[in-house]
Design a protein around this motif. Structure first.
Motif, PDB file in Angstrom:
ATOM      1  N   ARG A  22       0.822  -1.211   0.000  1.00 35.71           N
ATOM      2  CA  ARG A  22       0.000   0.000   0.000  1.00 35.71           C
ATOM      3  C   ARG A  22       0.855   1.260   0.000  1.00 35.71           C
ATOM      4  O   ARG A  22       0.540   2.237  -0.673  1.00 35.71           O
ATOM      5  CB  ARG A  22      -0.959  -0.001   1.179  1.00 35.71           C
ATOM      6  CG  ARG A  22      -2.079  -0.998   0.995  1.00 35.71           C
ATOM      7  CD  ARG A  22      -3.115  -0.869   2.055  1.00 35.71           C
ATOM      8  NE  ARG A  22      -4.222  -1.777   1.760  1.00 35.71           N
ATOM      9  CZ  ARG A  22      -5.236  -1.959   2.539  1.00 35.71           C
ATOM     10  NH1 ARG A  22      -5.322  -1.304   3.680  1.00 35.71           N
ATOM     11  NH2 ARG A  22      -6.196  -2.788   2.199  1.00 35.71           N
ATOM     12  N   MET A  23       1.939   1.247   0.750  1.00 35.66           N
ATOM     13  CA  MET A  23       2.832   2.406   0.766  1.00 35.66           C
ATOM     14  C   MET A  23       3.481   2.599  -0.607  1.00 35.66           C
ATOM     15  O   MET A  23       3.613   3.721  -1.087  1.00 35.66           O
ATOM     16  CB  MET A  23       3.908   2.243   1.848  1.00 35.66           C
ATOM     17  CG  MET A  23       3.372   2.324   3.268  1.00 35.66           C
ATOM     18  SD  MET A  23       2.686   3.942   3.649  1.00 35.66           S
ATOM     19  CE  MET A  23       4.163   4.920   3.637  1.00 35.66           C
ATOM     20  N   ALA A  24       3.876   1.500  -1.242  1.00 34.87           N
ATOM     21  CA  ALA A  24       4.477   1.589  -2.576  1.00 34.87           C
ATOM     22  C   ALA A  24       3.464   2.134  -3.580  1.00 34.87           C
ATOM     23  O   ALA A  24       3.804   2.971  -4.424  1.00 34.87           O
ATOM     24  CB  ALA A  24       4.984   0.221  -3.020  1.00 34.87           C
ATOM     25  N   ALA A  25       2.217   1.688  -3.487  1.00 37.55           N
ATOM     26  CA  ALA A  25       1.170   2.191  -4.379  1.00 37.55           C
ATOM     27  C   ALA A  25       0.938   3.675  -4.143  1.00 37.55           C
ATOM     28  O   ALA A  25       0.780   4.446  -5.094  1.00 37.55           O
ATOM     29  CB  ALA A  25      -0.122   1.405  -4.177  1.00 37.55           C
ATOM     30  N   SER A  26       0.954   4.083  -2.898  1.00 35.03           N
ATOM     31  CA  SER A  26       0.772   5.493  -2.572  1.00 35.03           C
ATOM     32  C   SER A  26       1.910   6.341  -3.136  1.00 35.03           C
ATOM     33  O   SER A  26       1.676   7.408  -3.718  1.00 35.03           O
ATOM     34  CB  SER A  26       0.685   5.661  -1.057  1.00 35.03           C
ATOM     35  OG  SER A  26       0.547   7.011  -0.718  1.00 35.03           O
ATOM     36  N   ARG A  27       3.142   5.852  -3.005  1.00 37.21           N
ATOM     37  CA  ARG A  27       4.290   6.575  -3.565  1.00 37.21           C
ATOM     38  C   ARG A  27       4.197   6.639  -5.084  1.00 37.21           C
ATOM     39  O   ARG A  27       4.505   7.673  -5.690  1.00 37.21           O
ATOM     40  CB  ARG A  27       5.600   5.914  -3.136  1.00 37.21           C
ATOM     41  CG  ARG A  27       5.957   6.160  -1.687  1.00 37.21           C
ATOM     42  CD  ARG A  27       7.377   5.724  -1.370  1.00 37.21           C
ATOM     43  NE  ARG A  27       7.644   4.327  -1.666  1.00 37.21           N
ATOM     44  CZ  ARG A  27       7.446   3.317  -0.830  1.00 37.21           C
ATOM     45  NH1 ARG A  27       6.965   3.563   0.388  1.00 37.21           N
ATOM     46  NH2 ARG A  27       7.734   2.084  -1.177  1.00 37.21           N
ATOM     47  N   ALA A  28       3.769   5.553  -5.706  1.00 35.88           N
ATOM     48  CA  ALA A  28       3.633   5.540  -7.169  1.00 35.88           C
ATOM     49  C   ALA A  28       2.589   6.549  -7.622  1.00 35.88           C
ATOM     50  O   ALA A  28       2.800   7.283  -8.592  1.00 35.88           O
ATOM     51  CB  ALA A  28       3.262   4.136  -7.646  1.00 35.88           C
TER      52      ALA A  28
END
Length: 58
Positions: free
Chosen positions: A11-17
């Protein structure tokens, strides 16, 4: 506990993307943004198609 940690990392990676895409002024359709946010379309083929549709990143 490892499963929860992995989900949080995704989820954090998706948010950063999404934040990076927003800075690049790439328009996301609502369903594509939802797929990214939920992690349901984070495979290589979907990413390659998205990049092709949007001319890649500078």
């Amino acid at each position: 506990m490892d499963v929860f940690t992995a989900v949080a990392e995704i989820r954090m990676a998706a948010s950063r993307a999404l934040a990076r895409l927003h800075k690049q002024q790439i328009a996301l359709t609502a369903d594509r943004a939802e797929a990214i946010a939920t992690g349901s379309a984070l495979d290589d083929a979907a990413l390659a198609k998205f990049m092709d549709e949007n001319g890649g990143l500078p």
